[in-house]
Scaffold this active site. Structure first.
Site, mmCIF file in Angstrom:
data_model
loop_
_atom_site.group_PDB
_atom_site.id
_atom_site.type_symbol
_atom_site.label_atom_id
_atom_site.label_comp_id
_atom_site.label_asym_id
_atom_site.label_seq_id
_atom_site.Cartn_x
_atom_site.Cartn_y
_atom_site.Cartn_z
ATOM 1 C CG ASP A 118 -2.253 -0.647 0.975
ATOM 2 O OD1 ASP A 118 -2.458 -1.149 -0.134
ATOM 3 O OD2 ASP A 118 -3.088 -0.676 1.900
ATOM 4 C CG ASP A 271 -4.930 -7.294 15.375
ATOM 5 O OD1 ASP A 271 -5.799 -6.593 15.946
ATOM 6 O OD2 ASP A 271 -3.714 -7.030 15.422
#
Length: 515
Positions: A118, A271
């Protein structure tokens, strides 16, 4: 003199009817939170002793058999594994993570390395792409994937990565952040758990810090994170088969990710979000503490502050979003629900931050100015001493640094408390994601080189008003206690104020050039 006299008059008139009752309520609340934290720490300590005495290793709790070559099937006997490496402008470390992933001991035709880049810097993008091409020329099945936006940050990148057609042939996905270097045997240690135990959705390894000796701040981080891995993760794995995924150095069963609803970017802890949702679907997790993956700790103060904001704000925000969903869930036991809501979220992610700052840096110093309010010795001394010792046990080599760790953790509790309230109230910076700066120095040192250091001179980057303000408050309370008080807190107050002043002028961690 007249102005000073007016202040004294106002203080005397408001102290008894207003300040004293409020402070008494705060003391009771802080003592209650301290007891909650104390019970939680003692409980985890007892569980760890039990685990160590009875040698409850993951290989004994779950079926584990090494992967064997099949004469008839050949490499087809090995499951297909996807290895994802999300990165963002990781100029200093991209080569280490990609190289380590490409060096994993697994049949080359049964693993796909997926670099999710990214990066917004075209030069860094080119470097990463060239590195991927270099490994591809050696016969490694490596994919270089980019997006035209950064929507969802890491969660968005991982989600997009799972949409590629070649992922459909994979059964498991290993995830490594850009500064993580798994050992070659990582997959051969973790995949057998998932192959032989269909109820397992996640295998998590421990982090090993390559730059923990870089400065005093990294030693303090090591003490906190060692406790997290050695105690918190182990306790969750051993008692409830649940713990928070650390976002890296773990292997997921792809069907568990899909059943849980995939990656979501609604908080800064994608997460933990995935782990809680997968657990509510009935999936179990296992933590393998003797499997360590090398990585780098943030060594600049700003990088660490940003990381701690994300790690404190995200869980609080997730707790707010998921509390009722957890309560209403029908697939998990009442005991597991209690563990997730009370122990995992409320005590560890909210109470622990708030009580550390509010009690030890606000309320306790305030009792020096208001002698009508007393804090019992068991709350002011005994409980925090025991909690500190239980935390420090995780890193025996740093026991002599425990005093530094206490005052450093109190300084950081300012930001953790602020971030916790931002998460609970969903205030302005609730979804702010600042990628933790990695210098690559710990990794480079292993190879014999180290990046040169230049001091940072920009005042705006160095001065932190909140720390200076709290430091001034503590110093004033210390002076008042020394001159007029009976509590004898002034030694602690002076030491703690010095720590806040040092942090306030930015002399914490490693200094690097901004250029």
């Amino acid at each position: 003199m007249e102005f000073t006299g007016q202040i004294e008059l106002i203080w005397e008139q408001t102290k008894l009817p207003l300040v004293v009752p409020v402070l008494k309520v705060l003391v009771v609340l802080c003592l209650a939170m301290s007891v909650m934290l104390f019970i939680e720490r003692v409980y985890m300590g007892i569980v760890i002793v039990f685990v160590q005495l009875f040698r409850r290793k993951p290989e004994k709790m779950y079926k584990w058999e090494p992967m064997k070559d099949d004469v008839e099937l050949g490499n087809l006997g090995y499951p297909m594994v996807l290895v994802q490496i999300p990165m963002y402008n990781e100029k200093e470390v991209y080569q280490f993570s990609i190289g380590a992933a490409c060096g994993l001991s697994w049949p080359a035709d049964r693993v796909i390395i997926q670099v999710l880049d990214d990066s917004t810097d075209p030069a860094i993008k080119t470097l990463v792409q060239v590195e991927c091409q270099r490994w591809a020329s050696k016969g490694i099945n490596i994919k270089y994937e980019i997006r035209d936006n950064r929507n969802g940050y890491k969660a968005g990148a991982l989600k997009e990565g799972m949409k590629h057609s070649y992922v459909k042939q994979c059964d498991y996905v290993a995830i490594f952040d850009a500064d993580f270097q798994p050992e070659p045997h990582f997959l051969t240690r973790t995949i057998p758990f998932l192959v032989n135990n269909p109820q397992l959705g996640l295998v998590q390894a421990r982090w090993k810090f390559v730059n923990s000796d870089e400065c005093l701040m990294t030693r303090m981080q090591e003490m906190s994170l060692d406790y997290h891995f050695i105690v918190e993760q182990e306790v969750g794995s051993s008692t409830h088969a649940f713990f928070g995924f650390n976002g890296t150095a773990g292997v997921w069963r792809i069907s568990a990710i899909n059943e849980a609803g995939g990656w979501k970017d609604r908080t800064t802890v994608e997460d933990m979000d995935l782990a809680v949702r997968a657990s509510l679907k009935g999936w179990k997790f296992v933590y393998v503490g003797d499997l360590k993956v090398k990585n780098e700790l943030p060594s600049t103060f700003n990088a660490y502050r940003n990381q701690q904001h994300r790690w404190s704000c995200g869980p609080a925000n997730l707790f707010k979003k998921m509390a009722m969903e957890i309560i209403r869930n029908k697939k998990v036991s009442l005991w597991k629900k209690f563990y997730v809501i009370y122990s995992f979220f409320f005590v560890r992610k909210i109470v622990a931050h708030i009580v550390t700052f509010v009690f030890y840096c606000v309320v306790l110093p305030a009792t020096v100015l208001v002698p009508e309010v007393e804090v019992p010795k068991w709350g002011a001394v005994y409980i925090p001493s025991i909690v500190t010792l239980l935390n420090a046990v995780g890193t025996p080599r740093s026991l002599h640094l425990v005093l530094f760790w206490i005052i450093f953790e109190n300084v950081m509790s300012l930001h953790r408390t602020k971030a916790t309230f931002i998460g609970l109230l969903e205030a302005g910076r609730v979804n702010e994601w600042v990628v933790t700066e990695k210098l690559g120095d710990g990794l480079k040192t292993k190879l014999g080189g180290k990046a040169p250091r230049k001091p940072r001179f920009r005042i705006g980057d160095r001065v932190h008003i909140l720390e200076l303000g709290v430091g001034a408050y503590l110093f004033f309370c210390g002076c008042y206690d020394l001159a007029f008080g009976k509590n004898r807190y002034f030694i602690f107050l002076f030491l703690q104020s010095i720590a806040f002043f040092i942090a306030g002028v930015g002399y914490v961690g490693t200094m690097v050039s901004t250029s």
